[in-house]
Every structure is written in structure tokens, then in C-alpha cells.
Design an enzyme around this catalytic site. Sequence first.
Site, short mmCIF file in Angstrom:
data_model
loop_
_atom_site.label_atom_id
_atom_site.label_comp_id
_atom_site.label_asym_id
_atom_site.label_seq_id
_atom_site.Cartn_x
_atom_site.Cartn_y
_atom_site.Cartn_z
N TYR A 39 -7.90 31.01 -19.60
CA TYR A 39 -6.48 30.49 -18.46
C TYR A 39 -6.82 30.97 -16.96
O TYR A 39 -7.79 31.25 -16.28
CB TYR A 39 -5.48 32.26 -18.46
N GLY A 40 -6.30 30.64 -16.59
CA GLY A 40 -6.67 29.94 -14.63
C GLY A 40 -7.31 28.56 -14.82
O GLY A 40 -7.66 28.21 -13.22
N THR A 42 -10.98 26.21 -15.36
CA THR A 42 -12.70 26.18 -15.52
C THR A 42 -13.07 27.20 -13.88
O THR A 42 -14.09 27.96 -13.64
CB THR A 42 -13.07 24.45 -14.95
N CYS A 43 -12.27 26.58 -12.82
CA CYS A 43 -12.54 27.06 -10.99
C CYS A 43 -12.86 28.41 -11.42
O CYS A 43 -13.63 29.32 -10.63
CB CYS A 43 -11.29 26.37 -10.16
N HIS A 425 -14.93 32.59 21.45
CA HIS A 425 -16.20 32.85 21.42
C HIS A 425 -16.75 34.11 21.10
O HIS A 425 -16.23 35.51 21.15
CB HIS A 425 -16.77 32.69 23.12
C1 LIG Z 1 -20.93 25.14 -12.30
C2 LIG Z 1 -18.77 25.03 -10.74
C3 LIG Z 1 -18.97 25.42 -9.71
C4 LIG Z 1 -18.33 24.59 -8.82
N1 LIG Z 1 -17.82 24.80 -7.67
C5 LIG Z 1 -16.72 23.91 -6.95
C6 LIG Z 1 -16.58 24.45 -6.14
O1 LIG Z 1 -17.20 25.65 -5.57
N2 LIG Z 1 -15.12 23.98 -5.62
C7 LIG Z 1 -14.72 23.18 -6.04
O2 LIG Z 1 -13.52 22.69 -5.42
N3 LIG Z 1 -15.29 22.79 -7.47
C8 LIG Z 1 -15.65 23.13 -7.85
N4 LIG Z 1 -16.28 22.92 -9.46
C9 LIG Z 1 -15.32 21.35 -9.56
C10 LIG Z 1 -14.08 22.29 -10.33
O3 LIG Z 1 -14.32 24.05 -10.96
C11 LIG Z 1 -12.61 21.28 -10.75
O4 LIG Z 1 -12.96 20.31 -10.20
C12 LIG Z 1 -11.93 21.73 -11.04
O5 LIG Z 1 -11.71 23.09 -11.70
C13 LIG Z 1 -11.49 20.43 -12.29
O6 LIG Z 1 -9.98 21.36 -12.52
P1 LIG Z 1 -9.19 20.25 -13.76
O7 LIG Z 1 -7.47 20.30 -12.29
O8 LIG Z 1 -9.93 18.94 -14.23
O9 LIG Z 1 -9.34 20.77 -14.68
P2 LIG Z 1 -10.01 22.40 -15.70
O10 LIG Z 1 -9.81 23.79 -14.04
O11 LIG Z 1 -11.31 21.83 -15.51
O12 LIG Z 1 -9.14 22.72 -16.46
C14 LIG Z 1 -8.65 22.25 -17.75
C15 LIG Z 1 -7.81 23.23 -19.02
O13 LIG Z 1 -8.04 22.97 -20.20
C16 LIG Z 1 -8.49 23.34 -21.24
N5 LIG Z 1 -8.49 21.72 -22.60
C17 LIG Z 1 -9.41 21.27 -22.56
N6 LIG Z 1 -9.19 20.79 -23.38
C18 LIG Z 1 -7.93 21.21 -24.12
C19 LIG Z 1 -6.55 20.79 -25.69
N7 LIG Z 1 -7.24 19.97 -26.19
N8 LIG Z 1 -5.88 21.22 -25.36
C20 LIG Z 1 -5.82 21.96 -24.78
N9 LIG Z 1 -6.39 22.56 -23.59
C21 LIG Z 1 -7.33 22.40 -23.16
C22 LIG Z 1 -9.57 23.62 -21.09
O14 LIG Z 1 -9.84 24.96 -21.75
C23 LIG Z 1 -9.80 24.00 -19.16
O15 LIG Z 1 -9.12 25.46 -19.35
C24 LIG Z 1 -16.63 23.32 -10.18
C25 LIG Z 1 -17.78 23.26 -11.57
C26 LIG Z 1 -19.00 23.92 -11.29
C27 LIG Z 1 -18.95 23.74 -13.14
#
Ligand SMILES: Cc1cc2nc3c(=O)[nH]c(=O)nc-3n(C[C@H](O)[C@H](O)[C@H](O)COP(=O)(O)OP(=O)(O)OC[C@H]3O[C@@H](n4cnc5c(N)ncnc54)[C@H](O)[C@@H]3O)c2cc1C
Length: 438
Positions: A39-40, A42-43, A425
Site C-alpha cells: 500500500y503506497g 514501491t517508493c 549565509h
Molecule cells: C532501491 C530503490 C531506491 C529508489 N530510490 C529512489 C529515490 O530516492 N527517489 C526517487 O524518486 N525514486 C527512487 N526509486 C525509483 C522509484 O521507487 C520508482 O520510480 C517509483 O516508485 C515508481 O512508481 P510507480 O508510480 O511507477 O509505481 P510503483 O510505486 O512501483 O507501484 C506499482 C504498484 O503496482 C502493484 N502491482 C504490480 N502489478 C500488479 C497487478 N497485476 N495487480 C495489482 N497491483 C499490481 C505493485 O505491488 C506496486 O505496489 C528507487 C527505486 C529503488 C528500487
Amino acid sequence: MKTYDLLVIGFGKAGKTLAAKMSGLGKKVALVEKDAQMYGGTCINVACIPTKTLIHAAEENLSFAQAMALKDTVTARLRQKNQAALTGAGVDLYTAKAKFISNKVVEISVGDEREQLSADVIVINTGAVSNHLPIEGLAESRHVYDSTGIQQLESQPERLGIIGGGNIGLEFASLYANLGSQVTVLENSPMILGRADEAVAQLAKSYLEEDGVRFVLAAQVEKVSNQGDAVLVKTSDQTYEFDALLYATGRKPNVEDLGLENTDIQLTERGAIQVDDFCETSVKNVYAVGDVHGGLQFTYTSLDDFRIVFGKLTGKGHYSLKERRNVPNTVFINPPLSQVGLTEKEAQAAGLPYQSKELPVANMPRAHVNNDLRGLYKVVVHSETKEILGATLFGQASQENINLIKMAMDNKIPYTYLKNQIFTHPTMAENLNDVFNF
Ligand SMILES: Cc1cc2nc3c(=O)[nH]c(=O)nc-3n(C[C@H](O)[C@H](O)[C@H](O)COP(=O)(O)OP(=O)(O)OC[C@H]3O[C@@H](n4cnc5c(N)ncnc54)[C@H](O)[C@@H]3O)c2cc1C
């Protein structure tokens, strides 16, 4: 079959923001997320927030166990907050896996239970997954993790191997070295940090080495295996032994098992969902936002996709991918390394008339207050128009100050404005006066 005005697949940044906003406008909205622990998106759960919490905790000298516990507390809090924000906005939240069975019908499933949903507008926001290079033994060997797995370890590896010297690999290298692990980064190119300015990448490498990270450049990893509890990594030259191995070799759009073969949604050659300038796929009223459409992979670009789709759906704006300007980025090593626009090499390759200037962080008053003299600011400007072409800020607070330069670049503010700007500063920002003093 339940029908909605808007159905969002995946709890990513763009999708959740759009769902809440559209629900607020009185639309009937559903969001499907396959994992309650996500929930929320990947980020919040396995990327930006937990990794930066761990990095900050390590800098504050917390132990591995304390840092992990803090990370779990922060992510649990944000997960709960995100869930409450969506349901509070009146969005129907389904915890289920979504799969297209036709252009406008999505089947959601939990175990053997299935239900069909349809909507006028469907938004795909399923993110990206780690690339798995076809290295012999990588998939089968024990103690081998991607960026998500390495955040769930129960004990700290004494020896950590990392395949990949890009942003994610280096952030974990810096983190684990700070926590006291012996870290070895195996990078297949002759240098780390891909397209970063060469002098800055070299400096970053030397600081990471001072922190105890060992680099093996131009490494050709041939095989991964186990010997007892150890992970063996064989390159063309040598075999390395670790307690844990992280592979950080990029992330690819998450389109598997989405049932796209049941639709007319097209993919790009690189396997991303093909979209137009408004993030609309080849099926009308089906959009793809965030990492899944193959653009830059950041939370803030996903949020920017929300702006595009929201404008299109409500008729309140015509902003599109075409108008997106400079996208800055930060690698959260210590000190943080931030970049926007062109490097000097890129300005040169583009045949632009340019001037560049470097300013060592050691010359900056605030660096002495911070007791951290490491780093370098480097800027590249157009010698005729006086516009800023790019900047690399390597030093404390660069993750904040790079945004000032992005704003100047987007608004075509000449570098002389930053040269003569009044800054508070002692701050790191005030050094923009000097670095732009050509
Ligand atoms: C280790 C790491 C560090 C990072 N650090 C940064 C940072 O510091 N700053 C930054 O801006 N970016 C960072 N990123 C990149 C950033 O996390 C991603 O670009 C961003 O989270 C992408 O979000 P999104 O909107 O594409 O979807 P996401 O947030 O990835 O959400 C996708 C969601 O879809 C769900 N899902 C997938 N398939 C299905 C399905 N078939 N049915 C229902 N649900 C599904 C998944 O479970 C997930 O919750 C980092 C990435 C990683 C891996």
C-alpha cells in the site's frame, strides 16, 4: 461486473494521487493493489523512503538492527497513512491481483476468488521489477538478493558483494559500508555512475573507497554459486566470496501477468507499455503511468505523469510529456551527488558554445561549519545565451540545491541571476554565487 468511472491498477505515486483527486471530484473510483504490504507503492515500502531511512540511520551511527527497526516503523506508518488517504477519499481499495481479460475489462483475483471490474478510464501503474541478468547460478543460489530482498535481511552480512555500480548499487554500497560491512562492487563498465561527470565520478569513487568500498571495474561476472553458507562470484579473472550478494542491474517495466495479450495495448521494443504524450496507451482511455511506460524511473516523474493524466481527464490542462523540462536526480551516497541537464562532455558532444566552472566544496564556508569538506560543484553554461546547460553538485545538501538550478534552467533564467542572487549565509546554496561567477 462492477463498473467505475476510473480504475487504477497498482498503488504507485501517479495512480494513487489520481485516484484520490478524481474521487474528490465525485467520480466512482477503484484502485487494485496486489499486496497489502505495498500500500503506497514501491517508493514508500521498498525504495526511496526505506533506503534513505537506512542511509540516514547509518550516518547517525545506529546499528544494523536499530536501522532496520526504524525503517520498518517508518514504512508501516506511511503504508497506513496511504491506505487511510485513499479510503478516506472514498476510493474502493481492492487487495487483489489485476489482469486484463479484454481492452476494458479487468479480472481481479485473490486465490481462487475472481471478480470482474470495468471502467470508463483505466490507468496502469504497476511499476518496475529488478532486471535479472542471465548469469549462471544467479537465480538458484542462496543469499542472493535484489534491492527489495537486501532490505529484509535479518542479520548484517560481514562481506557484501554488489553487482552493478549505478545509483541503486552505490546507495547500498555506501549504506552497508557505513554499517561496517566489507563491500565489493563489481561493475561491468570501466567506471561507476554511468553518465555522471567523469571528474565527479572519480571523486565519488575515491570517497566510497575511503569508506571501505572496494571496486572491481570492467568485471565480467560469469557464474554465481554457493559453497556452504558463502556466495561465490566467479569473474573472468577471479572468484570472490561473500556472505550476501545484491544484484542491482537496473529495473524493467512490470508488464508480466497483466494479461496485455488479451488487449490491443502495444509494447515498445524494450518491453514498456507504449504511450503517447498524454500517457495514453494504444487503447483509448487506457493510460499507463510511472515506471511501467519506460521513461525515467523516479517517484517525481510518476507524480508528473499524474499531472498529465489529471489535466487530460478533467480538461484542466494541456501539459504533456513533450513539455516536461529538466529532470534532476540525486544519488544518495555520502555526500549526496546530484545532477541536472548536460555534463561538460555532453555539451561538447552537442557542439554547443559553453563555459564550465568547478568549485571545490572545501572553499565553501558552510562546508567548514558542517565539518565536511568533501565534494565539488561543477556547472556548464551557454557562453552566448548565458543559460545554464547543466550542473553537477557533489556535496552536503546537493539534493536540495539541485532543485534551484532546475528551476532556473526551466525558466531560462541566466546564470548571472544566480551569480548575483542574495542567499542566506552560511548555506551550501550561497555557493551558487561563486560557481556561476565566470
Ligand atoms: C532501491 C530503490 C531506491 C529508489 N530510490 C529512489 C529515490 O530516492 N527517489 C526517487 O524518486 N525514486 C527512487 N526509486 C525509483 C522509484 O521507487 C520508482 O520510480 C517509483 O516508485 C515508481 O512508481 P510507480 O508510480 O511507477 O509505481 P510503483 O510505486 O512501483 O507501484 C506499482 C504498484 O503496482 C502493484 N502491482 C504490480 N502489478 C500488479 C497487478 N497485476 N495487480 C495489482 N497491483 C499490481 C505493485 O505491488 C506496486 O505496489 C528507487 C527505486 C529503488 C528500487
